[in-house]
Scaffold this active site. Structure first.
Site, mmCIF file in Angstrom:
data_model
loop_
_atom_site.group_PDB
_atom_site.id
_atom_site.type_symbol
_atom_site.label_atom_id
_atom_site.label_comp_id
_atom_site.label_asym_id
_atom_site.label_seq_id
_atom_site.Cartn_x
_atom_site.Cartn_y
_atom_site.Cartn_z
ATOM 1 N N TRP A 131 0.865 -1.187 0.000
ATOM 2 C CA TRP A 131 0.000 0.000 0.000
ATOM 3 C C TRP A 131 0.903 1.239 0.000
ATOM 4 O O TRP A 131 1.809 1.332 0.833
ATOM 5 C CB TRP A 131 -0.862 -0.043 1.266
ATOM 6 C CG TRP A 131 -1.858 1.043 1.449
ATOM 7 C CD1 TRP A 131 -2.732 1.528 0.523
ATOM 8 C CD2 TRP A 131 -2.118 1.769 2.666
ATOM 9 N NE1 TRP A 131 -3.527 2.505 1.081
ATOM 10 C CE2 TRP A 131 -3.164 2.665 2.394
ATOM 11 C CE3 TRP A 131 -1.572 1.735 3.952
ATOM 12 C CZ2 TRP A 131 -3.679 3.526 3.368
ATOM 13 C CZ3 TRP A 131 -2.081 2.578 4.911
ATOM 14 C CH2 TRP A 131 -3.118 3.469 4.625
ATOM 15 N N ASP A 212 -0.230 -5.313 9.527
ATOM 16 C CA ASP A 212 -1.324 -4.427 9.129
ATOM 17 C C ASP A 212 -2.514 -5.331 8.824
ATOM 18 O O ASP A 212 -2.463 -6.138 7.900
ATOM 19 C CB ASP A 212 -0.909 -3.612 7.893
ATOM 20 C CG ASP A 212 -1.998 -2.632 7.458
ATOM 21 O OD1 ASP A 212 -3.187 -2.851 7.775
ATOM 22 O OD2 ASP A 212 -1.649 -1.639 6.777
ATOM 23 N N LYS A 247 -13.249 -1.289 6.861
ATOM 24 C CA LYS A 247 -13.791 -2.197 5.840
ATOM 25 C C LYS A 247 -14.702 -3.240 6.477
ATOM 26 O O LYS A 247 -15.769 -3.541 5.952
ATOM 27 C CB LYS A 247 -12.658 -2.905 5.098
ATOM 28 C CG LYS A 247 -11.336 -2.159 5.078
ATOM 29 C CD LYS A 247 -11.147 -1.270 3.892
ATOM 30 C CE LYS A 247 -9.916 -0.374 4.091
ATOM 31 N NZ LYS A 247 -9.579 0.401 2.949
HETATM 32 N N1 KET Z 1 -3.821 -0.545 5.715
HETATM 33 C C1 KET Z 1 -4.087 -0.993 4.482
HETATM 34 C C2 KET Z 1 -3.345 -2.171 3.966
HETATM 35 C C3 KET Z 1 -5.061 -0.347 3.713
HETATM 36 O O1 KET Z 1 -5.307 -0.832 2.515
HETATM 37 C C4 KET Z 1 -5.735 0.780 4.216
HETATM 38 C C5 KET Z 1 -6.702 1.510 3.385
HETATM 39 C C6 KET Z 1 -5.440 1.191 5.522
HETATM 40 C C7 KET Z 1 -4.464 0.518 6.233
HETATM 41 C C8 KET Z 1 -6.100 2.369 6.167
HETATM 42 O O2 KET Z 1 -7.318 2.070 6.741
HETATM 43 P P1 KET Z 1 -8.021 3.022 7.834
HETATM 44 O O3 KET Z 1 -8.200 2.128 9.028
HETATM 45 O O4 KET Z 1 -9.301 3.439 7.261
HETATM 46 O O5 KET Z 1 -7.113 4.156 8.146
HETATM 47 N N2 KET Z 1 -6.708 1.356 2.114
HETATM 48 C C9 KET Z 1 -7.633 1.898 1.120
HETATM 49 C C10 KET Z 1 -8.005 3.325 1.291
HETATM 50 C C11 KET Z 1 -6.836 4.251 1.404
HETATM 51 O O6 KET Z 1 -5.931 4.254 0.559
HETATM 52 O O7 KET Z 1 -6.837 5.025 2.392
HETATM 53 C C12 KET Z 1 -7.050 1.624 -0.271
HETATM 54 O O8 KET Z 1 -5.937 1.094 -0.386
HETATM 55 O O9 KET Z 1 -7.728 1.929 -1.270
#
Ligand code: KET
Length: 397
Positions: A131, A212, A247
């Site tokens: 990511w 993660d 998610k």
């Molecule tokens: N880790 C990973 C691997 C991930 O894909 C995301 C979000 C997050 C952490 C962040 O999640 P949060 O708990 O909402 O802070 N990924 C999607 C959205 C983004 O880029 O922020 C994506 O990859 O599309």
């Protein structure tokens, strides 16, 4: 003219694309860019368990003081139960320090700041690819970022031997960032047997794993997707795990996440929790009440927990059925080509192997949006758009 020297922000490759999609006037556009689960109607679901938790919160709402720096005790405890199992030795012995954080992004960054301060010589190794924001967050914290081999473009699978070889050569106390399940962007995960082979290497080299876990439940199941967390906890290694509810509970904008650090004993966990609190205090001071209420109620009320587990299973199964349909249509259109990776990869994403130029054509000519790396968010497919998407892909391949 205080700010004239600023470099313009190029925008985020994922969030910027999602914005461009919203502005696209074409009625038949398809959003396979951002990691968000859409239902078969193309809507972001509001889970009934979350609505019921919120209704109860509203009925009981009291004064809105600050939460403690580390977040609400009930939410933190619920997170530990979810990740490790409430009766896990690491939890009952008090050697896990858990904070509720501003999404898992907040947790990842707080952990990175902590590493910079308390393990100042340590660099972090991330999978190639990962990511995009992993690199940005650790570099932003001042931690040097390197990569280990991961994705095999030839097979659409994992370069496990090369990954282990690289990890076995790292300096002690290096941080190894690992996706606990549903790897972003490739959808390629370690099997339980591969985790069991990797963990002794991490221990021998005295490395610090940083998990993660953003897609728990989207791989093989809520419990199954915690395999790496529990296997690491059982191994006696110290490690970090940042987990997200964005998610799994479809609560992206509520910023519901946590950071847990598994330590050698309860005394060490107290020290770690204290310094993580210091880090949070100088960043954003404390997390939000609403996210805490959703997390603790959905996870601990038996009726809501049961409803949530069913919802997660339904989301996971819908994605699997989209994988099967996309695979079937593409295989029929291009019989000479192997699209098996859509079936073997897990979670929201698949790496399509499409080049940036092909991705641009998909967007410009067909209104189908993917990240330029070729990452597809399979959770954006639906029975209405899967045929059209497959036809568009076949046209540019
Ligand atoms: N880790 C990973 C691997 C991930 O894909 C995301 C979000 C997050 C952490 C962040 O999640 P949060 O708990 O909402 O802070 N990924 C999607 C959205 C983004 O880029 O922020 C994506 O990859 O599309």
């Amino acid at each position: 003219m205080m700010f004239k020297h600023l470099e313009p922000y190029a925008g985020d490759p994922i969030l910027g694309l999602n914005d461009a999609f919203q502005k696209d006037p074409r009625a038949d556009k398809v959003n396979l860019s951002i990691g968000i689960y859409f239902d078969d109607e193309g809507r972001i679901p509001v889970l009934d368990c979350v609505k019921r938790a919120e209704a109860a919160m509203l009925a009981e709402s009291g004064p809105k003081s600050y939460l403690p720096i580390e977040g609400a005790a009930a939410a933190r405890q619920a997170v530990q139960g979810l990740l490790f199992g409430a009766s896990h030795e690491a939890v009952t012995s008090g050697r896990v320090a858990t904070l509720q954080t501003i999404g898992s992004s907040g947790g990842l960054r707080v952990g990175a700041d902590f590493i910079k301060r308390w393990l100042p010589g340590s660099g972090v190794w991330v999978s190639d690819p990962t990511w995009d924001n992993h690199r940005a967050m650790f570099e932003g914290a001042g931690v040097a970022v390197h990569t280990y081999p991961y994705y095999d473009a030839r097979t659409g699978g994992l370069r496990f031997a090369a990954m282990c070889e690289a990890i076995a050569a790292l300096p002690p106390r290096s941080v190894v960032l690992l996706h606990a399940c549903c790897h972003n962007p490739t959808g390629v995960d370690l099997s339980p047997a591969q985790w069991d082979a990797l963990i002794p290497l991490l221990r021998e080299r005295e490395l610090l794993p940083y998990l993660d876990l953003a897609y728990q439940g989207y791989g093989d199941g809520i419990e199954e997707d915690a395999f790496a967390v529990r296997a690491l906890a059982a191994s006696g290694l110290s490690f970090f795990v940042a987990n997200s509810f964005s998610k799994s509970m479809s609560v992206y904008g509520e910023r519901a996440g946590a950071l847990s650090v598994v330590c050698a004993d309860a005394g060490e966990a107290d020290l770690v929790l204290g310094q993580l609190k210091a880090t949070v205090r100088r960043n954003y001071s404390s997390p939000g009440i609403h996210a805490a209420g959703i997390i603790s109620r959905v996870l601990t009320d038996p009726a809501l927990r049961g409803a949530w587990q069913a919802d997660v299973a339904a989301m996971r199964e819908r994605i699997l059925s989209m994988r099967r349909q996309l695979h079937a249509v593409l295989s029929a259109k291009q019989p000479g080509r192997d699209f098996g990776y859509f079936l073997s990869q897990r979670g929201m994403f698949s790496y399509t192997g499409l080049s940036a130029a092909q991705v641009d054509r998909l967007k410009d000519e067909f209104g189908v949006y993917l990240v330029r790396s070729g990452r597809m968010c399979v959770a954006g497919l639906s029975t209405r758009n899967v045929e059209r998407t497959a036809a568009a892909m076949a046209a540019v391949l």
